[in-house]
Design an enzyme around this catalytic site. Structure first.
Site: not given
Ligand code: NAD
Ligand code: UGA
Length: 435
Positions: A321, A12, A258, A156, A152, A205, A261, A209
């Protein structure tokens, strides 16, 4: 042009930093992981996300995006600090807030002028107030600040597009002026902006989800019923999706959800409910159904093979995914482990997540090519619907395999076509066999 700092440069944080820089802002991206920052300064991306390398490179070259491990450097002259650190599952399903706490504390100790602190991490309802307390209690001398929740919603694999064209921007704060300033940052995206209170924004949020995960689990259950009754879930989903109240998204039946999130967020919401003595019946059922699905899939593969013992099984895809290298909570992990536990030799191919998968599952062999993997395999299983699997030379694959058994966990192929090539084929919820 605003000066923004993003704390936590993962999936993110890096996308947020690069996209805000691309809108013309000056962005300083901060992480405590020194290696990550060192690599980013050399142009090496820590994650795979389509388009990200080019976007980062372009904005670094334009001097709009820089990377640092120094909070002092990141906060100097900065008006907005986004917190985007991870919030993984704790031991009982609760969100582990240690990284948010550490980031907030260091911000408090380092900030030198008014700052708007924006929680982008997915955090439990009430965390905004808690972060405000951490800031207040750790400032060496009182400096005014505001906390805004800006959850957010990006996915991905399509993160840059999702940032630039969000369905909505949700902002929560008790400081209307601060929320309006954060809203200004998002105006170029031309999405609906909702300004509400902190707790409601945080809840939006989790509810979003949890709803999406429930929708997928629902279609997975419908898929099982379709299979038993002789209907095709792909067509059922299309038919349902035309109804605007239902919508066509998130209706692809498969191996269950999976990722980093859905699993943790559904559990964290259930935990929050239970803490307040509200029974989260639907959420708990959805989580159980989703994990059970992985077992069911392995049973189905075993049924097709007769036994797992001594069989060689090839997995097409490992990432949770397509278009990501993220293996967090990927269904492939449990499925591969159960196949190995059942006595099978497991090989896998993934175009991007192979290295991450190998680190998690040393018991399986990663191969470089799907055709190599097919050679002498007893069965192939589609785990991730990467585009490159959609038009594989299935005739060649069939000739390479020991027995042409194909379990299509993502309904990539047309059952009739694959069967006509001589495969023993099973998809998910494809009960209609053309008769
Ligand atoms: P991530 O694990 O990919 O990245 C987190 C980063 O934070 C790492 O690089 C880590 O080194 C850094 N970090 C940890 N402690 C720190 C500190 N004290 N100061 C500065 N940096 C520090 O995490 P992510 O997947 O990007 O998720 C971040 C947040 O966003 C989570 O709460 C997640 O639920 C939310 N979110 C993720 C997605 C997604 O698609 N991955 C989508 C929506 C929301
Ligand atoms: C999901 C949400 O879609 C985002 O809006 C949110 O920001 C994010 O989680 C988060 O909070 O991290 P993401 O996990 O990146 O995003 O991917 P998705 O496309 O939503 O898929 C999640 C899982 O569901 C995957 O394992 C995917 O294979 C599965 N999926 C998705 C299905 O099995 N069927 C579907 O129709 C869609």
């Amino acid at each position: 042009m605003k000066q923004i700092c993003v704390v936590g440069i993962g999936y993110v944080g890096l996308v947020t930093a690069a996209c805000f820089a691309d809108l013309g802002n000056r962005v300083i991206a901060l992480d405590v992981n020194e290696k990550r920052i060192e690599n980013l300064n050399k142009g090496i991306m820590p994650i795979y996300e389509p388009g990200l390398e080019e976007l980062v490179g372009r904005n670094v070259s334009a001097h709009r995006l820089t990377f640092t491990t120094s909070y002092a450097e990141a906060l100097k002259d900065t008006e907005f600090a986004f917190i985007a650190v991870a919030t993984p599952s704790g031991a009982n399903g609760e969100a582990d807030l240690q990284y948010v706490a550490a980031a907030a504390k260091t911000i408090a100790q380092t900030m030198s002028a008014h700052l708007i602190i924006i929680n982008k991490s997915t955090v439990p309802v009430g965390t905004g107030d808690w972060v405000a307390d951490i800031i207040k209690n750790n400032q060496p001398k009182p400096i005014p600040f505001a906390v805004v929740s800006c959850p957010e919603f990006l996915r991905e694999g399509t993160a840059i597009g999702d940032f630039n064209q969000p369905h909505r921007t949700v902002l929560g704060s008790f400081d209307r002026d601060a929320a309006e300033k954060v809203a200004q940052l998002h105006l170029p995206l031309r999405s609906p902006i909702i300004i509400t209170d902190l707790r409601t924004a945080e809840m939006i949020k989790y509810a979003s989800n949890a709803f999406l995960a429930t929708k997928i689990s629902f279609i997975n259950e419908i898929a099982d019923i379709c299979e038993a009754l002789g209907a095709d879930v792909k067509e059922v989903a299309v038919g349902m999706g035309y109804d605007k109240r239902i919508g066509s998204a998130m209706l692809d039946a498969g191996l269950g959800w999976g990722g980093s999130c859905f699993p943790k967020d559904v559990k964290a919401l259930a935990f929050m409910a239970e803490e307040k003595l509200v029974e989260p019946r639907i959420l708990n059922t959805v989580t159980h159904a989703n994990y059970d699905r992985r077992r069911t899939v392995v049973k189905r593969i075993e049924q097709m093979l007769g036994t797992l013992q001594g069989k060689t099984i090839g997995l097409l895809g490992m990432a949770f995914k397509p278009n990501t290298d993220d293996m967090r909570e990927a269904p492939s992990i449990d499925i591969a482990q159960m196949l190995v536990d059942g006595g099978a030799t497991v090989r896998a191919y993934d175009p991007v997540a192979a290295e991450n998968a190998h680190g998690i599952l040393p018991a399986i062999t990663m191969v470089d090519d799907p055709y190599d993997m097919a050679k002498d395999s007893d069965a192939l299983v589609v785990i991730t619907e990467w585009n490159e699997f959609k038009q594989l030379d299935l005739e060649r694959i069939r000739n390479l395999m020991k027995t042409p058994i194909l379990f299509d966990g993502r309904n990539v192929y047309d059952p009739a076509e694959v069967r006509s090539l001589g495969f023993s084929y099973r998809g998910v919820g494809r009960g209609f066999d053309g008769k």
